[in-house]
Design a protein around this motif. Structure first.
Motif, mmCIF file in Angstrom:
data_model
loop_
_atom_site.group_PDB
_atom_site.id
_atom_site.type_symbol
_atom_site.label_atom_id
_atom_site.label_comp_id
_atom_site.label_asym_id
_atom_site.label_seq_id
_atom_site.Cartn_x
_atom_site.Cartn_y
_atom_site.Cartn_z
ATOM 1 N N PHE A 186 -20.133 -9.409 -2.969
ATOM 2 C CA PHE A 186 -19.157 -10.039 -2.066
ATOM 3 C C PHE A 186 -19.500 -9.748 -0.599
ATOM 4 C CE2 PHE A 186 -16.221 -10.295 -5.778
ATOM 5 C CZ PHE A 186 -15.642 -11.532 -5.559
ATOM 6 N N LEU A 187 -19.703 -8.467 -0.273
ATOM 7 C CA LEU A 187 -19.924 -8.118 1.136
ATOM 8 C C LEU A 187 -21.248 -8.690 1.640
ATOM 9 C CD1 LEU A 187 -18.528 -4.476 1.100
ATOM 10 C CD2 LEU A 187 -17.458 -6.508 2.098
ATOM 11 N N GLY A 188 -22.249 -8.727 0.769
ATOM 12 C CA GLY A 188 -23.519 -9.341 1.150
ATOM 13 C C GLY A 188 -23.358 -10.825 1.444
ATOM 14 N N TRP A 189 -22.465 -11.461 0.703
ATOM 15 C CA TRP A 189 -22.204 -12.889 0.952
ATOM 16 C C TRP A 189 -21.523 -13.084 2.305
ATOM 17 C CZ3 TRP A 189 -17.539 -15.913 0.996
ATOM 18 C CH2 TRP A 189 -17.755 -17.294 0.995
ATOM 19 N N PHE A 190 -20.569 -12.249 2.632
ATOM 20 C CA PHE A 190 -19.927 -12.383 3.949
ATOM 21 C C PHE A 190 -20.938 -12.107 5.081
ATOM 22 C CE2 PHE A 190 -15.985 -11.971 1.447
ATOM 23 C CZ PHE A 190 -15.319 -13.074 1.945
#
Lengths: 240, 240
Positions: A146-150
């Motif tokens: 998730f954080l990598g996507w943001f």
């Protein structure tokens, strides 16, 4: 127009995403659950149980604005965003902002389930072995994904990595700040290891925290502390 | 305008909520994942991995409509609804429709977690004891709570219990039909016991299934059968 926010007292929870938007906008609102004069917890329960409600809320938070009664965080933010200048006017940009918010809602639900993986109605202490396993999968697979996507979303913003959408602050930026704060509280070790990989996300969270209205809010008694009753809970054993 | 739906091949999954709307509207669309000529699975994977995407999808389903690329089921339906006449024009009614859809998304995520309660990346067979426990809480507490709420929404609709919102079909009705079908497939015993308590929901699902375009779709090869790869899976041991 004074908005009324109905949410459980004593916790940030999902209500916090709504509070942050209202605070950044400088909007007048009553946080009913935390306001005894406004009725507190009993008023929240009464709203949820109102037998004549045409749009009965499934669960808090619920925002009341005149005759409009709206639940579901993402729907509340989508309703408030244009009214309070915290989303782009362009329809495609607003849709993208909403999509980002829905993805934040997904990871928030998964963060909750790390401490309640098998029974939301039972105590954490009664599902600890299951929680250890779910928290490990969350820390090792889901948080980085998730954080990598943001991080990628920020890096690809044609207007630069200052904001998730375009060149202006939106409610999605405020929500990403809250997500980072929640994960830092619940999983300080895991986040400590991850933060070097998501410099754009961390910088955005810092900028949000430094905004005058947000920082005044964070220093006020209206900002409830994180605790082990909310969504983001610090149980050290779940942090690896 | 031919819409392109990108979703994993071979399963209904979350893509089915989008397919039902497109089918009921009689819209032209390509179900890319299930269409080898359109590229099939590889095209889905290529879309997800496109290094130059400005709005990279976090996960399928993804709808492509001209230059618009939108993911997240609720956002896709909100985008398509007004274009295909499957949501009210009135802003308050559209917001309520969206809120209903977000609540359907919540129970769909919980239905998924009955078979993957502790690790979405591991096999069901490796989390069976945990699944038994989560499925029990889902059947006994969550299913009645969610479905009872939809029953209440229908009963309180000032325009009557024929539809969730107002006097016309909306995408929320189509999605509630799909939810009922999925729960019947996954939990036939539990649903068998519940259905008498939710006559309005069951009647709505029947009416949706009987609509000419929906029933033609359900009888066509485009309607993939439920199976144990999707969200709603029939594992008899999880049905009590």
């Amino acid at each position: 127009m004074t908005y009324r926010l109905y949410y459980w007292p004593g916790i940030q929870g999902r209500g916090e995403f709504v509070r942050l938007l209202l605070e950044e906008a400088g909007a007048a609102y009553i946080d009913v659950g935390n306001d005894e004069e406004a009725g507190g917890l009993e008023a929240v329960q009464a709203l949820l149980a109102a037998p004549d409600a045409v749009h009965p809320p499934f669960a808090p938070p619920v925002l009341v604005s005149g005759k409009v009664v709206v639940a579901q965080v993402a729907a509340i933010l989508q309703f408030l965003g244009p009214r309070l200048g915290l989303v782009a006017c362009d329809a495609n940009a607003a849709l993208w902002t909403h999509q980002l918010q829905l993805t934040i809602a997904d990871i928030v639900a998964e963060a909750h389930d790390t401490h309640h993986p098998v029974d939301g109605g039972d105590w954490y202490r009664n599902q600890k072995p299951e929680a250890l396993r779910r928290a490990r999968a969350f820390r090792e697979a889901r948080m980085p994904k998730f954080l990598g996507w943001f991080e990628q979303v920020l890096a690809r913003n044609p207007k630069g990595p200052e904001h998730l959408v375009g060149a202006r602050l939106s409610y999605a930026d405020l929500s990403l700040f809250q997500l980072v704060e929640g994960l830092r509280y619940a999983f300080p070790r895991a986040m400590g290891g991850l933060e070097r990989d998501i410099p754009g996300v961390i910088a955005l969270a810092q900028r949000v925290a430094a905004r005058p209205k947000v920082s005044a809010y964070l220093a006020s008694p209206r900002r409830l502390p994180f605790n082990e009753e909310g969504i983001f809970r610090h149980y050290p054993e779940l942090d690896g």
